[in-house]
Design a protein around this motif. Structure first.
Motif, mmCIF file in Angstrom:
data_model
loop_
_atom_site.group_PDB
_atom_site.id
_atom_site.type_symbol
_atom_site.label_atom_id
_atom_site.label_comp_id
_atom_site.label_asym_id
_atom_site.label_seq_id
_atom_site.Cartn_x
_atom_site.Cartn_y
_atom_site.Cartn_z
ATOM 1 N N THR A 64 0.841 -1.190 0.000
ATOM 2 C CA THR A 64 0.000 0.000 0.000
ATOM 3 C C THR A 64 0.880 1.246 0.000
ATOM 4 O O THR A 64 2.102 1.154 0.145
ATOM 5 C CB THR A 64 -1.030 0.013 1.147
ATOM 6 O OG1 THR A 64 -2.002 1.031 0.884
ATOM 7 C CG2 THR A 64 -0.387 0.283 2.498
ATOM 8 N N ASN A 67 0.773 9.012 1.320
ATOM 9 C CA ASN A 67 1.430 10.318 1.197
ATOM 10 C C ASN A 67 1.189 11.084 2.488
ATOM 11 O O ASN A 67 1.986 11.012 3.414
ATOM 12 C CB ASN A 67 0.906 11.060 -0.046
ATOM 13 C CG ASN A 67 1.503 12.450 -0.173
ATOM 14 O OD1 ASN A 67 2.467 12.773 0.497
ATOM 15 N ND2 ASN A 67 0.939 13.268 -1.023
ATOM 16 N N GLY A 69 -1.729 10.731 4.461
ATOM 17 C CA GLY A 69 -2.600 10.018 5.398
ATOM 18 C C GLY A 69 -3.970 10.654 5.583
ATOM 19 O O GLY A 69 -4.730 10.235 6.446
ATOM 20 N N GLY A 71 -6.427 10.283 3.630
ATOM 21 C CA GLY A 71 -7.465 9.376 3.108
ATOM 22 C C GLY A 71 -7.244 7.940 3.526
ATOM 23 O O GLY A 71 -7.581 7.016 2.778
ATOM 24 N N SER A 125 -10.779 21.500 -0.725
ATOM 25 C CA SER A 125 -10.963 22.376 0.423
ATOM 26 C C SER A 125 -9.677 22.582 1.205
ATOM 27 O O SER A 125 -9.402 23.671 1.682
ATOM 28 C CB SER A 125 -12.052 21.811 1.336
ATOM 29 O OG SER A 125 -11.689 20.527 1.804
ATOM 30 N N SER A 126 -8.885 21.511 1.336
ATOM 31 C CA SER A 126 -7.665 21.619 2.131
ATOM 32 C C SER A 126 -6.431 21.599 1.238
ATOM 33 O O SER A 126 -6.197 20.619 0.522
ATOM 34 C CB SER A 126 -7.572 20.462 3.133
ATOM 35 O OG SER A 126 -6.267 20.411 3.659
ATOM 36 N N GLY A 130 -2.937 15.435 -0.264
ATOM 37 C CA GLY A 130 -2.075 14.964 -1.341
ATOM 38 C C GLY A 130 -2.778 15.084 -2.685
ATOM 39 O O GLY A 130 -3.914 14.632 -2.855
ATOM 40 N N SER A 133 -3.409 11.355 -4.965
ATOM 41 C CA SER A 133 -4.499 10.482 -4.526
ATOM 42 C C SER A 133 -5.853 11.187 -4.680
ATOM 43 O O SER A 133 -6.830 10.587 -5.131
ATOM 44 C CB SER A 133 -4.275 10.071 -3.070
ATOM 45 O OG SER A 133 -5.397 9.404 -2.580
ATOM 46 N N GLY A 189 -1.572 0.095 -9.447
ATOM 47 C CA GLY A 189 -0.154 0.387 -9.373
ATOM 48 C C GLY A 189 0.113 1.515 -8.403
ATOM 49 O O GLY A 189 -0.808 2.098 -7.825
HETATM 50 C C1 LIG Z 1 -9.378 17.690 5.760
HETATM 51 C C2 LIG Z 1 -9.702 16.970 4.469
HETATM 52 C C3 LIG Z 1 -10.164 17.702 3.377
HETATM 53 C C4 LIG Z 1 -10.487 17.059 2.182
HETATM 54 N N1 LIG Z 1 -11.007 17.777 1.138
HETATM 55 C C5 LIG Z 1 -11.346 17.150 -0.016
HETATM 56 C C6 LIG Z 1 -11.954 17.859 -1.093
HETATM 57 O O1 LIG Z 1 -12.192 19.067 -1.016
HETATM 58 N N2 LIG Z 1 -12.295 17.173 -2.205
HETATM 59 C C7 LIG Z 1 -12.028 15.841 -2.343
HETATM 60 O O2 LIG Z 1 -12.323 15.269 -3.394
HETATM 61 N N3 LIG Z 1 -11.457 15.149 -1.338
HETATM 62 C C8 LIG Z 1 -11.138 15.770 -0.182
HETATM 63 N N4 LIG Z 1 -10.599 15.049 0.851
HETATM 64 C C9 LIG Z 1 -10.348 13.628 0.644
HETATM 65 C C10 LIG Z 1 -8.964 13.423 0.028
HETATM 66 O O3 LIG Z 1 -8.954 13.858 -1.298
HETATM 67 C C11 LIG Z 1 -8.639 11.944 0.040
HETATM 68 O O4 LIG Z 1 -8.645 11.504 1.360
HETATM 69 C C12 LIG Z 1 -7.292 11.658 -0.604
HETATM 70 O O5 LIG Z 1 -7.164 10.275 -0.742
HETATM 71 C C13 LIG Z 1 -6.153 12.170 0.234
HETATM 72 O O6 LIG Z 1 -4.928 11.889 -0.394
HETATM 73 P P1 LIG Z 1 -3.595 11.897 0.476
HETATM 74 O O7 LIG Z 1 -2.465 11.532 -0.398
HETATM 75 O O8 LIG Z 1 -3.554 13.182 1.171
HETATM 76 O O9 LIG Z 1 -3.926 10.757 1.524
HETATM 77 P P2 LIG Z 1 -3.286 9.317 1.789
HETATM 78 O O10 LIG Z 1 -4.007 8.821 2.992
HETATM 79 O O11 LIG Z 1 -1.813 9.394 1.879
HETATM 80 O O12 LIG Z 1 -3.713 8.465 0.537
HETATM 81 C C14 LIG Z 1 -4.997 7.889 0.473
HETATM 82 C C15 LIG Z 1 -4.947 6.591 -0.301
HETATM 83 O O13 LIG Z 1 -4.663 6.858 -1.656
HETATM 84 C C16 LIG Z 1 -3.849 5.820 -2.227
HETATM 85 N N5 LIG Z 1 -2.638 6.445 -2.744
HETATM 86 C C17 LIG Z 1 -1.952 7.464 -2.193
HETATM 87 N N6 LIG Z 1 -0.905 7.783 -2.973
HETATM 88 C C18 LIG Z 1 -0.936 6.940 -4.024
HETATM 89 C C19 LIG Z 1 -0.105 6.769 -5.168
HETATM 90 N N7 LIG Z 1 0.959 7.531 -5.385
HETATM 91 N N8 LIG Z 1 -0.416 5.779 -6.050
HETATM 92 C C20 LIG Z 1 -1.484 4.998 -5.833
HETATM 93 N N9 LIG Z 1 -2.300 5.114 -4.769
HETATM 94 C C21 LIG Z 1 -2.039 6.080 -3.878
HETATM 95 C C22 LIG Z 1 -3.574 4.839 -1.103
HETATM 96 O O14 LIG Z 1 -4.496 3.772 -1.190
HETATM 97 C C23 LIG Z 1 -3.847 5.642 0.136
HETATM 98 O O15 LIG Z 1 -4.281 4.840 1.203
HETATM 99 C C24 LIG Z 1 -10.293 15.655 2.053
HETATM 100 C C25 LIG Z 1 -9.824 14.934 3.156
HETATM 101 C C26 LIG Z 1 -9.539 15.575 4.350
HETATM 102 C C27 LIG Z 1 -9.092 14.745 5.524
#
Ligand SMILES: Cc1cc2nc3c(=O)[nH]c(=O)nc-3n(C[C@H](O)[C@H](O)[C@H](O)COP(=O)(O)OP(=O)(O)OC[C@H]3O[C@@H](n4cnc5c(N)ncnc54)[C@H](O)[C@@H]3O)c2cc1C
Length: 449
Positions: A64, A67, A69, A71, A125-126, A130, A133, A189
């Motif tokens: 898994t 980035n 965390g 999501g 929004s934030s 990452g 993702s 992938g």
């Molecule tokens: C405070 C907050 C605000 C948000 N606002 C929005 C919003 O406005 N609109 C919206 O659509 N979403 C929003 N989200 C949801 C957010 O887009 C998702 O949770 C997203 O997955 C976060 O990505 P991350 O890399 O930050 O999280 P991570 O927890 O690091 O990644 C989430 C999952 O994505 C997969 N992943 C990560 N990186 C990769 C990669 N390089 N290749 C393949 N798979 C990968 C993994 O399965 C991982 O578990 C928000 C979430 C929070 C907590």
């Protein structure tokens, strides 16, 4: 740790459960239940990712990725976690109106680089989320009703597939894999970089209107009615937020339950101001930040907590939001309720084909139980959330948005609801082709057919 060189051996450089770096490396935004992998590869290059996947495939270890965390799906116990936060290069091509973003990039970096050229990404929004993702999971942003899903703007993908090969995937070169990756996220992938389209936006008319507890009901009712006839240039949401009586809560809201309307209008400020009149007529605001603002300050619209935080969250997609659907949302004490207005360009697929589903939804209703310490038993919040879900059943599409499926709720059955039934079948067939051993089964899992 030596990395990136041909001789680098991920099995030697990896972090194990007993290593002092283990906790810091596995812990991201969501504190409720962090991943518990056996091994962690802190990747700095696409080569690191390729070697880690090769080794995991050889040893039959599920993989898994993390980035930030934000999501976190169902917690991983065992297997190999690749952390991507160090892969954080952003390159903007102003002539093409695109950006190449590496796997560890957060939105604020893209926003700032793009702004130098009068451009903006379809960020959410934030700005701390990452970008990769978010985009691969759909991506419902601040300009969503005007420009659609962030996923619709993907132009090319650099990915390491389950056979440990690094591929450059484009809609023309490999249409099936491209379609599956954009929407199917980590199932096909580990994405090391994306090329995305940007839009020519430098400023917005946007911000937040904060109403005190006595106006929460009026605010939700007025806002839901107001959303029925809006131009696509207006994207908005409303949240009921019970702010704790603690120093970390913003002073004007401390100890109060507040209705927070968030607006983001890409048209002229005068038009935006006129559109907002019915909302400002609800009554006095505790704080009103809506005005002309540069896109670089767009994180202030929602003012999402920077975290980290422990939370339990669920959501539903609704086809409409009549007054009867608003009433149950006014009776969820101690929890954050958020309604995002969808529709507009989100309903009309544009750009390259992808597997993002549920484009018919008009509203996303999320419920979030905040302030949960690591390891908290989730039965109580679950029951409260299910009560809301049952009350909304009449208007629910039954669908889910992958980006808002967190923690223990990201089950295979829930993930299935993020797709159209025909698309889900196609995804499982492509999964059989690209990852028959289900190496990438620890995220938002789509199994092989
Ligand atoms: C405070 C907050 C605000 C948000 N606002 C929005 C919003 O406005 N609109 C919206 O659509 N979403 C929003 N989200 C949801 C957010 O887009 C998702 O949770 C997203 O997955 C976060 O990505 P991350 O890399 O930050 O999280 P991570 O927890 O690091 O990644 C989430 C999952 O994505 C997969 N992943 C990560 N990186 C990769 C990669 N390089 N290749 C393949 N798979 C990968 C993994 O399965 C991982 O578990 C928000 C979430 C929070 C907590």
């Amino acid at each position: 740790m030596a990395s990136g060189s041909a001789s680098w051996n991920p099995m030697e450089a990896m972090i194990r459960r007993t290593d002092p770096e283990y906790d810091a490396e596995r812990t991201g935004y969501q504190l409720l239940a962090p991943h518990e992998p056996d091994l962690i590869v802190p990747a700095t290059t696409a080569g690191d990712v390729r070697r880690a996947v090769a080794r995991a495939a050889a040893d039959g270890l599920p993989v898994t990725v993390q980035n930030t965390g934000h999501g976190l799906p169902v917690t991983t116990s065992g297997g190999l976690l690749i952390t991507t936060g160090r892969m954080d290069a952003v390159t903007v091509d102003p002539a093409a109106g695109t950006a190449r973003i590496e796997a560890g990039v957060r939105w604020q970096q893209v926003i700032e680089e793009a702004a130098r050229h009068g451009l903006a990404p379809l960020s959410g929004s934030s700005p701390h989320v990452g970008a990769v993702s978010y985009t691969l999971g759909g991506g419902i942003g601040l300009m969503a009703r005007r420009h659609g899903y962030a996923a619709d703007q993907v132009r090319a993908i650099d990915v390491v597939t389950a056979d440990a090969r690094a591929r450059h995937v484009t809609p023309d070169g490999d249409p099936d894999l491209f379609w599956a990756l954009v929407g199917g996220r980590g199932n096909f992938g580990v994405v090391t970089a994306l090329e995305i389209g940007l839009v020519p936006v430098e400023r917005l008319y946007g911000g937040g209107l904060y109403f005190d507890a006595g106006l929460v009901g009026d605010t939700l009712r007025t806002w839901s009615d107001w959303t029925r006839a809006l131009p696509d240039e207006m994207t908005s949401s409303v949240a009921i937020i019970p702010f704790p009586d603690l120093p970390q809560a913003p002073a004007p809201f401390r100890g109060r339950t507040v209705a927070h309307v968030r607006v983001s209008f890409t048209g002229e400020s005068e038009e935006g101001e006129a559109l907002l009149r019915p909302l400002r007529a609800i009554g006095p605001r505790l704080v009103d930040t809506v005005g002309e603002l540069p896109y670089t300050a767009s994180g202030a619209i929602h003012n999402d907590p920077k975290g980290p935080a422990g939370f339990f969250a669920t959501h539903d997609l609704l086809r409409e939001l009549p007054p009867a659907a608003v009433d149950p949302l006014l009776d969820v004490p101690g929890r954050v309720v958020e309604i995002r207005h969808l529709g507009g360009a989100l309903s009309k697929p544009q750009g390259s084909p992808n597997s993002v589903g549920n484009r018919d939804a008009q509203y996303l209703v999320g419920v979030l139980s905040p302030g949960l310490a690591p390891g908290t038993e989730t039965r109580t919040p679950r029951l409260a959330h299910e009560k809301v879900r049952r009350a909304l059943e009449t208007w629910s599409t039954g669908g889910r948005a992958l980006n808002f499926l967190y923690g223990e709720n990201a089950t295979q059955e829930e993930v299935r609801k993020a797709y159209e039934p025909e698309d889900y079948r196609r995804l499982t067939a492509l999964k059989s082709q690209w990852d028959p051993a289900h190496l990438f089964r620890l995220g938002h899992a789509v199994p092989p057919a």
